[in-house]
Design a protein around this motif. Structure first.
Motif, PDB file in Angstrom:
ATOM      1  N   ILE A 120      -6.718  -6.208   2.708  1.00 40.42           N
ATOM      2  CA  ILE A 120      -7.032  -5.003   3.495  1.00 40.42           C
ATOM      3  C   ILE A 120      -6.154  -3.832   3.053  1.00 40.42           C
ATOM      4  N   THR A 121      -4.863  -4.104   2.829  1.00 37.64           N
ATOM      5  CA  THR A 121      -3.975  -3.034   2.339  1.00 37.64           C
ATOM      6  C   THR A 121      -4.412  -2.582   0.950  1.00 37.64           C
ATOM      7  N   ASP A 122      -4.716  -3.548   0.089  1.00 43.51           N
ATOM      8  CA  ASP A 122      -5.083  -3.217  -1.291  1.00 43.51           C
ATOM      9  C   ASP A 122      -6.486  -2.605  -1.401  1.00 43.51           C
ATOM     10  N   GLU A 131       3.969  -3.088  -4.140  1.00 40.40           N
ATOM     11  CA  GLU A 131       4.965  -2.003  -4.128  1.00 40.40           C
ATOM     12  C   GLU A 131       5.872  -2.054  -2.903  1.00 40.40           C
ATOM     13  N   VAL A 132       5.474  -2.831  -1.899  1.00 42.16           N
ATOM     14  CA  VAL A 132       6.229  -2.830  -0.633  1.00 42.16           C
ATOM     15  C   VAL A 132       6.780  -4.229  -0.353  1.00 42.16           C
TER      16      VAL A 132
ATOM     17  N   ILE B  83      -4.759   8.238   4.231  1.00 41.36           N
ATOM     18  CA  ILE B  83      -4.298   6.854   4.152  1.00 41.36           C
ATOM     19  C   ILE B  83      -2.775   6.893   4.279  1.00 41.36           C
ATOM     20  N   VAL B  84      -2.270   6.154   5.258  1.00 41.26           N
ATOM     21  CA  VAL B  84      -0.842   6.191   5.554  1.00 41.26           C
ATOM     22  C   VAL B  84      -0.150   5.066   4.789  1.00 41.26           C
ATOM     23  N   ALA B  85       0.641   5.439   3.782  1.00 36.09           N
ATOM     24  CA  ALA B  85       1.317   4.465   2.925  1.00 36.09           C
ATOM     25  C   ALA B  85       2.729   4.239   3.445  1.00 36.09           C
ATOM     26  N   ALA B  86       2.898   3.137   4.175  1.00 38.70           N
ATOM     27  CA  ALA B  86       4.211   2.811   4.735  1.00 38.70           C
ATOM     28  C   ALA B  86       5.004   1.975   3.739  1.00 38.70           C
ATOM     29  N   ARG B  87       6.209   1.584   4.116  1.00 42.96           N
ATOM     30  CA  ARG B  87       7.075   0.777   3.241  1.00 42.96           C
ATOM     31  C   ARG B  87       6.905  -0.717   3.490  1.00 42.96           C
ATOM     32  N   MET B 167      14.869  -0.525   9.228  1.00 41.42           N
ATOM     33  CA  MET B 167      15.476  -1.236   8.083  1.00 41.42           C
ATOM     34  C   MET B 167      14.811  -0.911   6.750  1.00 41.42           C
ATOM     35  N   ASP B 168      13.605  -0.337   6.801  1.00 43.12           N
ATOM     36  CA  ASP B 168      12.888  -0.040   5.553  1.00 43.12           C
ATOM     37  C   ASP B 168      13.106   1.384   5.052  1.00 43.12           C
TER      38      ASP B 168
END
Lengths: 212, 212
Positions: A120-122, A131-132, B83-87, B167-168
């Motif tokens: 789902i993320t990809d 990357e995370v 699209i929200v790219a989080a860590r 923490m990220d």
């Protein structure tokens, strides 16, 4: 010079082949998920991913997602590509690609759920999971994952200019299509990103994937 | 220079005020209509228009639209903006505005249906009905119009950067938003439009209306 459509190039077709349906599912941003909730129809936009003949959805464990287990659902993905301006109100239309999928939802766990969450993320940011950091056990517990085996699927695709009545064609009126494009821009970094850190590769991959 | 989000500007809210809900309904391109059809949930993308607390839909008289009479439906309009790219995979998300409307569908006829059909055309191309010929009696007969009185409505709006775990934040990873824009281009005239005919005003009006 404005491009001009050749005559009679409009096409509106129902399609049932896997290739067409998969292509729409794989390039849509959200799926609209329909199901019955306490006798009331619900339509909820959700992130998703397809693997083979299965769609995966996710949500917080404590929300509605858990209640989808064993429930029939409809997942519809629509990509709108133009407003069709005909010479009569009647023949106005939209150019679009739509995939509609029916199947039973079932909660999945373990390795299947882990793979689904990565998928789902990809789907939105190809390669982002590399990357995370990996998910924690606590995060996994807080996330419900649902699989929908595709039992029935269909697609509708409309392309091209208006289909006007013969009598309206020589009226001198403008007829044609107002194109709609989905554009992904440059990533906007947040305040915690180190100054000058390059945009991750997954963002460029998303721009390439969703460019319509 | 890339714009940077200030800290903690992300916001995810449920909204129930008419102003927010109407604004989403009025700037969406398609509604995903959910209903039960022979015990199976269906989600169909449709053109629509709002007038006051009523949504209007249309379809060919002989199709499913007629069967919506007296049936509870859910209409969901979603505008995706990023699209929200989080860590972490867990905190990935989408920026969006969604309006979800519940109500009973009823077939409408006569002057109410005529006004609804104009409203649906003008929703996509503001003022278009003044640029084309009027509907014929035959066309009216071939078109089913459904009204949904809004009985319950809610909106969900997410904006801003990712909401990462503490923490990220100092991992040096890139976090932020990949913006998604819906762009309407220049009208592509068809082969029956006189050479040099100017684009009608309704197309510019649509570009202004749907610019996200």
């Amino acid at each position: 010079m404005t491009p001009r459509y050749a005559r009679a190039r409009q096409a509106k077709t129902a399609r049932y082949d896997a290739e067409t349906i998969h292509a729409i599912l794989d390039t849509g941003l959200v799926a609209h998920i329909g199901f019955l909730d306490a006798d009331r129809p619900m339509v909820v936009p959700m992130a998703y991913a397809r693997r083979g003949e299965t769609l995966f959805l996710h949500g917080a464990s404590k929300t509605r997602i858990a209640r989808l287990d064993g429930v029939p659902v409809c997942a519809t993905v629509t990509i709108v590509t133009g407003i069709v301006a005909a010479r009569s109100g009647f023949h106005h239309s939209m150019n679009h690609r739509t995939a509609m999928v029916h199947g039973m939802a079932r909660l999945v766990t373990g390795a299947e759920a882990d793979a689904a969450l990565d998928a789902i993320t990809d789907h939105l940011l190809p390669g982002r999971t590399g990357e995370v950091r990996a998910m924690t056990a606590q995060e996994r517990k807080a996330t419900g994952v649902v699989a929908i085996e595709i039992e029935h699927a269909s697609a509708k695709v409309r392309t091209g200019p208006p289909k006007d009545d013969e009598m309206d064609l020589d009226t001198g009126l403008w007829g044609g299509v107002l194109p709609i494009a989905t554009g992904l821009g440059t990533g906007i970094e947040d305040a915690y990103t180190p100054e000058g850190a390059p945009e991750p590769a997954s963002l460029a991959a998303a721009r390439a994937k969703f460019a319509q």
